[in-house]
Write an enzyme that holds these catalytic residues in place. Structure first.
Site, PDB file in Angstrom:
ATOM      1  N   ASP A  89       0.869  -1.181   0.000  1.00  0.00           N
ATOM      2  CA  ASP A  89       0.000   0.000   0.000  1.00  0.00           C
ATOM      3  C   ASP A  89       0.907   1.232   0.000  1.00  0.00           C
ATOM      4  OD1 ASP A  89      -1.719  -2.146   0.647  1.00  0.00           O
ATOM      5  OD2 ASP A  89      -3.049  -0.852   1.829  1.00  0.00           O
ATOM      6  N   LYS A 151      -6.838   3.526  -3.296  1.00  0.00           N
ATOM      7  CA  LYS A 151      -7.244   3.511  -1.885  1.00  0.00           C
ATOM      8  C   LYS A 151      -7.469   4.941  -1.421  1.00  0.00           C
ATOM      9  CE  LYS A 151      -5.103   2.216   2.566  1.00  0.00           C
ATOM     10  NZ  LYS A 151      -3.993   1.488   3.203  1.00  0.00           N
ATOM     11  N   LYS A 180     -10.074   0.327  -2.325  1.00  0.00           N
ATOM     12  CA  LYS A 180      -9.979   0.083  -0.887  1.00  0.00           C
ATOM     13  C   LYS A 180     -10.369   1.362  -0.167  1.00  0.00           C
ATOM     14  CE  LYS A 180      -6.729  -1.105   2.852  1.00  0.00           C
ATOM     15  NZ  LYS A 180      -5.402  -1.673   3.194  1.00  0.00           N
TER      16      LYS A 180
END
Length: 212
Positions: A89, A151, A180
């Site tokens: 991430d 995300k 996400k």
């Protein structure tokens, strides 16, 4: 629909101890969460703690500001994968995005994706700092660079996920990348609403509470 299978059980606090990370991994195994998400220094410990389980291991890089050099982020990503991370991430370079340095932003995402090969790459936009036009551009750049997910947030900015942002992100990425949602998701109803809007993964430190 299994809510647990959408959750990245997360502890990214500066104060997280070895015991805290062990507890995070134990909870993820017990509850059947999709993944745990930790800082780079905890990857080896988490990998060991998750042995013989189906729980994936995600690590954050360039966290939480996104303002490190590309070389540093690439090294960090490779190091995390080497230590056992299944997913990365990364935080986008927000300053570059706001400076309209789109090529640099895209190249950085691409370089990290290249460095981690077939591992999953999620690009954190930190939507609280962006205009709608910047969010759209960040989503487009992420898809073009080969990211698997976009995300919403780090959880360390001035705001977290919002339904409006997820709707915008979904409109831009369509089926070309997953989404996400993370930052401030603390109850089951909210989590389910995000999934209804097309979110594949929920990043939260409140996983066990969400399942109650």
């Amino acid at each position: 629909m299994d809510l647990a299978d959408h959750i990245d059980h997360t502890n990214l606090k500066a104060t997280a101890t070895m015991d805290d990370i062990q507890k995070l991994c134990d909870e993820a195994k017990t509850q059947g969460f999709y993944a745990v998400c930790v800082n780079g220094c905890h990857v080896s410990l988490a990998k060991k703690a998750l042995e013989n389980s189906k729980v994936k291991l995600a690590a954050v890089i360039g966290f939480p500001l996104g303002a490190m050099s590309t070389k540093t982020k690439v090294f960090e990503a490779k190091d995390c994968v080497l230590n056992g991370a299944d997913e990365i991430d990364m935080v986008i370079n927000i300053g570059w995005l706001k400076s309209k340095m789109y090529e640099a932003v895209g190249n950085e995402i691409q370089a990290i994706k290249l460095a981690i090969g077939d591992k999953i790459l999620k690009v954190i936009l930190e939507t609280c700092y962006l205009t709608d036009a910047e969010k759209e551009k960040a989503c487009s750049l992420s898809v073009e660079a080969g990211a698997n997910f976009v995300k919403t947030s780090t959880g360390f900015g001035s705001g977290g996920a919002t339904f409006e942002d997820v709707i915008l992100m979904k409109r831009v990425v369509g089926n070309k990348a997953k989404i996400k949602a993370s930052g401030g998701i603390k109850d089951k109803e909210t989590a389910l609403k995000y999934i209804e809007l097309g979110v594949s993964r929920i990043g939260t430190s409140s996983g066990p509470t969400l399942l109650k």
